[in-house]
Design a protein around this motif. Structure first.
Motif, PDB file in Angstrom:
ATOM      1  N   HIS A  70      -0.934  -9.808  -0.284  1.00  0.00           N
ATOM      2  CA  HIS A  70      -1.868 -10.895  -0.618  1.00  0.00           C
ATOM      3  C   HIS A  70      -2.877 -10.479  -1.684  1.00  0.00           C
ATOM      4  N   VAL A 126     -10.283   5.094   7.910  1.00  0.00           N
ATOM      5  CA  VAL A 126      -9.090   4.658   8.635  1.00  0.00           C
ATOM      6  C   VAL A 126      -9.451   3.964   9.941  1.00  0.00           C
ATOM      7  N   GLY A 175      -9.567  -6.391   1.540  1.00  0.00           N
ATOM      8  CA  GLY A 175      -8.415  -7.181   1.998  1.00  0.00           C
ATOM      9  C   GLY A 175      -7.777  -6.663   3.267  1.00  0.00           C
ATOM     10  N   ILE A 197     -12.323  -1.202   5.658  1.00  0.00           N
ATOM     11  CA  ILE A 197     -12.718  -1.804   4.373  1.00  0.00           C
ATOM     12  C   ILE A 197     -12.193  -3.240   4.237  1.00  0.00           C
ATOM     13  N   ALA A 199     -15.392   2.966   7.089  1.00  0.00           N
ATOM     14  CA  ALA A 199     -14.424   3.873   7.733  1.00  0.00           C
ATOM     15  C   ALA A 199     -13.207   4.073   6.830  1.00  0.00           C
ATOM     16  N   ALA A 214       2.301   3.079   2.428  1.00  0.00           N
ATOM     17  CA  ALA A 214       3.501   3.083   3.270  1.00  0.00           C
ATOM     18  C   ALA A 214       4.531   2.065   2.780  1.00  0.00           C
ATOM     19  N   GLY A 215       4.063   0.866   2.431  1.00  0.00           N
ATOM     20  CA  GLY A 215       4.986  -0.198   2.025  1.00  0.00           C
ATOM     21  C   GLY A 215       5.719   0.136   0.735  1.00  0.00           C
ATOM     22  N   ALA A 245       3.631  -3.317   6.785  1.00  0.00           N
ATOM     23  CA  ALA A 245       2.894  -2.163   6.234  1.00  0.00           C
ATOM     24  C   ALA A 245       1.519  -2.618   5.771  1.00  0.00           C
ATOM     25  N   GLY A 271      -5.829  14.266   3.364  1.00  0.00           N
ATOM     26  CA  GLY A 271      -4.474  14.017   2.877  1.00  0.00           C
ATOM     27  C   GLY A 271      -3.466  13.740   3.980  1.00  0.00           C
ATOM     28  N   ILE A 282       4.874   0.434  10.005  1.00  0.00           N
ATOM     29  CA  ILE A 282       4.650   1.755   9.412  1.00  0.00           C
ATOM     30  C   ILE A 282       3.188   1.931   8.980  1.00  0.00           C
ATOM     31  N   ASN A 285      -3.511  11.303   6.225  1.00  0.00           N
ATOM     32  CA  ASN A 285      -3.179   9.885   6.428  1.00  0.00           C
ATOM     33  C   ASN A 285      -2.188   9.387   5.388  1.00  0.00           C
ATOM     34  N   GLY A 290       0.858  -1.184   0.000  1.00  0.00           N
ATOM     35  CA  GLY A 290       0.000   0.000   0.000  1.00  0.00           C
ATOM     36  C   GLY A 290       0.894   1.233   0.000  1.00  0.00           C
ATOM     37  N   PHE A 306      -3.721  -8.132  10.548  1.00  0.00           N
ATOM     38  CA  PHE A 306      -2.432  -8.830  10.512  1.00  0.00           C
ATOM     39  C   PHE A 306      -1.346  -8.120  11.325  1.00  0.00           C
TER      40      PHE A 306
END
Ligand code: FDA
Length: 396
Positions: free
Chosen positions: A34, A341, A172, A168, A339, A14-15, A162, A379, A367, A381, A12, A176
């Motif tokens: 995944h 976040v 996915g 949501i 939501a 951050a990753g 990350a 913006g 992260i 987040n 995503g 985790f």
């Protein structure tokens, strides 16, 4: 065995940023996810145009715009990778953008441009991306880690988690990161849906839902915190930016305050209406300043028949009291289903703010949204995801 210097779980916002930064430093990086596609939340963000940062996310203004048990934790990363740094990346790729209201920056075109930019930058930095890869387990192996995936076991010196929050689940989202944090002895603060519409008990909803689709500028407050933005009536309750913002502060059993004429000139306007249009009923007067159906609801609540020309100052003040201090008691939120976040997450006490590394587990970093840092709508987040990803990629 497949060996890497840095494995990042979660492709995503951050990753991908962490992968780009670590790759540019010459580290052998693999980003796993995944999902079938990277950056799915970026793709759907900002109504498809991605509100990719906010110019107010750093410096003095930024200080109160991130919620956390330790609000100072985020400042280090946010000062090292700023909105200007992300804008420079976007500009280098020639992605057109514009500033909307309140310092919010959006793509002129599609949010997929941001996903494309991150994936291309990752590749250009030498990083690899492996999608559709479920993660079965993570174990400590000497000073490094083993990552057991549906497609074999991978070894790595450094591991960056990350995988985001719980919002949501249909896309996915999983818990985790929290489970992994607990596996390695890190504390996780209470998590709850945030930037989310608020819902009401059936009685209150029966009054509000006929207004579904009506939108108005309002100041919505909880305690000393308030937001003056659009408020939207829906079939389930209240939404719109002002409500999403306050949802991060509201708790079950508490009320929110709604000021329907937040510019402070309401009483003067009513007095002018009394002078200029004395024969009108109060809801007709209010409908000059509020959407008609809303003015009607307020008028019914007031139970003040007659013509405004006959209203005393005291009576006009009572009207404004209702308009400026409407107290509403939501019963809940729409939950993780909608939501934007997750509020709360991995307790920042267990992390080094400069590197996002777990204090007790050298080589393990967390992260993005998984961490107990939650920005305002607009913006913030994404800026946290970019900044925390950057500093972890710098250190890993
Ligand atoms: P993110 O959720 O982006 O990425 C996590 C990744 O990890 C995903 O690719 C997921 O598939 C993967 N993953 C999860 N569990 C896994 C597992 N067990 N194994 C392997 N992979 C796993 N913010 C903002 O600043 N501006 C905006 O305009 C918007 N708009 C917006 C709209 C909507 C509808 C939503 C839901 C959210 C927003 N946001 C936003 C919030 C923003 O999307 C969010 O804060 C960031 O995406 C968080 O970035 P992360 O990289 O931490 O998680």
């Amino acid at each position: 065995m497949d060996k890497h210097e840095v494995i990042i779980i979660g492709a995503g916002a951050a990753g991908l940023m962490a992968g780009i930064r670590a790759g540019r430093r010459g580290r052998r990086v693999l980003v796993l996810d995944h999902a079938r596609d990277p950056g799915e939340k970026i793709r759907i963000s900002g109504g498809g145009r991605c509100n990719f940062t906010n110019v107010n996310a750093t410096g003095k203004l930024g200080r109160d715009r991130f919620l956390s048990q330790n609000p100072r934790f985020a400042l280090s990363a946010l000062s090292r990778f700023t909105p200007a740094d992300f804008i420079a990346m976007v500009d280098r790729r020639g992605i057109a953008w514009h500033e909307k209201a309140l310092g919010q920056l959006f793509c002129d075109g599609s949010a997929t441009q941001i996903v494309g930019m991150l994936v291309e930058d990752l590749r250009a930095a030498g990083g690899a991306l492996r999608l559709s890869t479920p993660i079965e387990a993570v174990e400590r192996a000497g000073e490094g880690f083993l990552v057991r995936t549906g497609a074999g076991v991978l070894a790595t010196d450094r591991l960056i988690i990350a995988t985001g929050g719980k919002s949501i689940p249909k896309m996915g989202a999983t818990g985790f990161a929290y489970r992994l944090a607990e596996q390695f002895g890190l504390a996780v603060t209470e998590t709850r849906p945030a930037l989310v519409p608020l819902t009401f008990e059936p009685g209150a909803l029966a009054r509000l839902s006929p207004l579904a689709g009506v939108s108005t500028e309002a100041r919505v407050s909880h305690g000393k915190t308030g937001f003056t933005e659009a408020l939207l009536f829906t079939h389930r309750g209240l939404s719109g930016p002002a409500i999403l913002q306050i949802s991060s502060y509201w708790r079950e059993g508490e009320a929110i305050g709604v000021d329907l004429m937040p510019d402070g000139n309401g009483l003067d306007r009513l007095k002018a209406a009394r002078r200029d249009t004395p024969r009108l009923a109060i809801q007709t007067v209010l409908s000059a300043f509020l959407p008609k159906r809303l003015a009607q609801l307020v008028g019914e609540d007031l139970e003040m028949p007659g013509m405004v020309g006959d209203f005393s100052d005291k009576k006009l003040m009572a009207v404004m009291e209702r308009v400026n201090r409407w107290s509403l008691k939501p019963v809940g939120t729409e939950g993780y289903r909608t939501a934007e976040v997750t509020l709360g997450g991995i307790n920042t006490d267990g992390l080094d703010a400069r590197t996002m590394e777990a204090k007790g587990v050298p080589g393990l970093h967390f992260i993005g949204e998984a961490v107990d840092v939650t920005g305002w709508l607009g913006g913030y987040n994404f800026q946290w995801a970019w900044a925390s990803g950057f500093v972890a990629g710098e250190a890993a």
